[in-house]
Enzyme design. Sequence first.
Site, short mmCIF file in Angstrom:
data_model
loop_
_atom_site.label_atom_id
_atom_site.label_comp_id
_atom_site.label_asym_id
_atom_site.label_seq_id
_atom_site.Cartn_x
_atom_site.Cartn_y
_atom_site.Cartn_z
N ASP A 114 0.87 -1.17 0.00
CA ASP A 114 0.00 0.00 0.00
C ASP A 114 0.91 1.23 0.00
O ASP A 114 1.74 1.38 0.90
CB ASP A 114 -0.87 -0.01 1.27
CG ASP A 114 -2.18 0.70 1.08
OD1 ASP A 114 -3.20 0.20 1.60
OD2 ASP A 114 -2.20 1.75 0.39
N ASP A 222 -2.89 4.71 -2.48
CA ASP A 222 -3.92 5.32 -1.66
C ASP A 222 -4.36 6.66 -2.25
O ASP A 222 -3.51 7.52 -2.54
CB ASP A 222 -3.31 5.56 -0.26
CG ASP A 222 -4.33 5.93 0.77
OD1 ASP A 222 -5.20 5.09 1.06
OD2 ASP A 222 -4.27 7.05 1.30
N GLU A 281 -6.44 3.59 -5.80
CA GLU A 281 -7.67 3.82 -5.05
C GLU A 281 -8.15 5.22 -5.40
O GLU A 281 -7.38 6.19 -5.27
CB GLU A 281 -7.46 3.72 -3.54
CG GLU A 281 -8.77 3.85 -2.77
CD GLU A 281 -8.64 4.47 -1.40
OE1 GLU A 281 -7.69 5.23 -1.16
OE2 GLU A 281 -9.49 4.18 -0.55
N HIS A 354 -10.73 -2.49 4.32
CA HIS A 354 -10.51 -1.97 5.68
C HIS A 354 -11.27 -0.68 5.95
O HIS A 354 -11.25 -0.16 7.08
CB HIS A 354 -9.01 -1.77 5.90
CG HIS A 354 -8.45 -0.71 5.02
ND1 HIS A 354 -8.33 -0.85 3.65
CD2 HIS A 354 -8.04 0.54 5.31
CE1 HIS A 354 -7.84 0.26 3.14
NE2 HIS A 354 -7.65 1.13 4.12
N ASP A 355 -11.87 -0.11 4.91
CA ASP A 355 -12.63 1.14 5.07
C ASP A 355 -14.14 0.93 5.05
O ASP A 355 -14.90 1.89 5.20
CB ASP A 355 -12.31 2.11 3.93
CG ASP A 355 -10.92 2.67 4.00
OD1 ASP A 355 -10.37 3.00 2.93
OD2 ASP A 355 -10.36 2.75 5.11
#
Length: 586
Positions: A114, A222, A281, A354-355
Site C-alpha cells: 500500500d 492510496d 484507489e 478496511h474502510d
Amino acid sequence: MTTSPASSLTPLTPDPSTRSWWRSAVVYQVYPRSFADSDGDGVGDLRGLTSRLGHLARLGVDVVWLSPIYPSPGSDNGYDISDYRAVDPALGTLADFDEMLAQAHGHGIRVILDLVVNHTSDEHPWFVESRSSRDSPKRGWYWWRPPRPGLAVGEPGAEPTNWESFFSGPTWTLDEATGEYYLHLFHAKQPDLNWENPEVRREVHAVMRWWLDRGVDGFRMDVINLISKDPALPDGPPNGRGALGDGFEHYGTGPRVHEFLQEMHREVFEGRGAELLTVGEMPGVTVEEAARFTDPARRELSMVFQFEHVSLDHGPAGKFDPVPLDLRDLKASLGRWQAGLADRGWNSLYLCNHDQPRAVSRFGDAQRWWRESATALATVLHLHRGTPFVYQGEELGMTNAPFASIASMRDVEAVRHHATAVALGQDPDVVWRGLLAMGRDHARTPMQWDGSPHAGFTTGEPWLEVNPNHAWLNAAAQYDDEASVFHHYRRLIELRHTLPVVVDGDFTMLVADHPTVYAFVRRLDDETLTVVANLSGAPEDVPEEVLEAGAGPGDMVLANYVEPGPTATLAPWEARVYRAAGAATR
Ligand code: TEU
C-alpha cells in the site's frame, strides 16, 4: 489452485506473452495490525502473517495486498507514514519483511504494498523540515498558504479554502510558528504532499523503486486520484456544515493526475521485466475516467478501486446516514462499470475492505442467512469480469462487531465524526447508529483463526476487541467443512483459475429490474456461464429470461446450497452457476 516455486511466478493466463497476469488473479488484502500477532503485543505483525501464509495458499489467492507496514505514529492506523523505507517496529523489521516476501513467493503468491503518497505523516522528516521555516528548502514539498486575504491568522474562516476534510473539519491547519496554513485532505497529522513539485515526484519514484528492487510485485496507491490539485485552490460549494464546502471538484482527478501517473509509469514501472500490478484507489472516480486510467495504451495503472457501488446506501448526509440499498441500484452500478470497461481498461471487484463494513452484514443477512448470503454475494462478485479482491476474514464470512459505544471504536474517522456531529447538535443516538452500521472498525477487528480466547490472533490483549462470534465463526471451524464459506471462496477462485470464460468472457446483465434476483451471463467463444442468485430471504422463481439464457440446461458448476433446489426456483440467498459449452444456448 496454482502454487509454483518462487523462481517461476508464471502468469496464470494461457498466453503470458501478450496478456496481463493479474487478469486471472485474485488478490487478498491483509490489514497487518489485525491479521496475526506473533509476539503477544496485541498487534498483528509480519512474522504473524508469514506464519499464516498457508491459509492464503489453501484459499488459492495469487496476490497479497498489505495495508501500510511502514513506521507511522498511527493517527490513521498506518495511513500516516513517517518513513517510507522501513517497517514499523510494531509490525517487525525489514528482515521479517524479506522473509515474508520470500515465503509468499515460495507459495506462488505475489505481494503488493500500500503506497500512501498523497500525504505523509506530520512526523515525517520531510514535513518537520518543511514546517521549520517559510524558507525551508522543503517548504514547497507541501501546500502552505497565508490566511485568506482580509482575515487575520487564526480568525474563523481564515483558512485558504473552505474545503471540508474526509475526517470532518477544515482541510487546513494553522502552523503558529510560521503563521501559515497547511493542507490536509484527511487528518491534520496527514499533510498533503505537493505533487506540483518535481522534487516530490522524484523522491516518490525513488521510494517505489526501492521496494520494487526488494522484490515487491506492485502497489495499491492510496487516494492516488487526489494528488493533483487545482493550483488556484478555489472554494467549493457550501455543504451545509458551517462555513465548510465540498472541494472535491478541485482535487478529485485533478488537472495533472494523468500526467503524473504516466510519468510514474515511465520512471518506475517500465523496463522491470515482470509486469507489475498497480491499483489506484480513487474516491469519486467515474467509469469514463477509470477507462482512461486503466487503458493499457495510456500506460498509467492496471486497475482502480471505484466507490460508486459502496456509496449507494449513503443517505443525504453521507456515509454515516445510511439508507436501505435497492438491489436494482447495485445491479445498475456494477453493470455500468462492466459495460464501461468492457473494451478498454479493467475492473477491480470488491464488496469490502478496511474502510468498509463487513459485506455479509451490509449487503447480506448475517443473522438469519449468514452462510447462504455470504456465499451468494461472493458468487455474484467473483464471477463478474475483473480482478476480485478478498478482504481478510471475508473468506470466512466475518461480520460487523457488536461495538457498545464510540468508546470501543478506534478509527479516527469514526471518532472525529462522532465528536463533530454531536457538537453540531445532532442526536447522539442517531449519530451512533450511523457509526454502528458503517464504521470502519468493523473491518478491523482481529482475524478469527479459531475459537480460543482472542480467536488465536494474539496471546496478549488485542489492540481492538475480537468479535465474540469467533467462538463459532473462525477458520479452524471451516477448514474441514466443505460447505463452509471458506471452501466456497476457494471454489470460486479455482473456477477463475480453470475456466477462461470467467476471466475473458464478456458480461451481459439479465433481469436488471428484478428486485431480488441478480443474474448475468458471461460468454467466450462458444462457452456460456450463467450466474443466478436470489439475494433475498424469500424463495424466488428463476425468471424465464434467465432459464433461457442458460440457467438449467448447462452443467451446474457451482452452487452455494449443498442440495440445490429445482431448476426453476431459488431458495433464500441461493446462488448457482451453470456452464454450457458447444452451441451457444441463445
Ligand atoms: O481511503 C480514502 C477514502 O476515500 C476512504 O478513507 C473513505 O473515503 C473514508 O473511509 C470515508 O468514507 C484511503 C485509505 O483506504 C483509508 O484507510 C485512509 O484513512 C485514507 O485513504 C487516508 O489515507
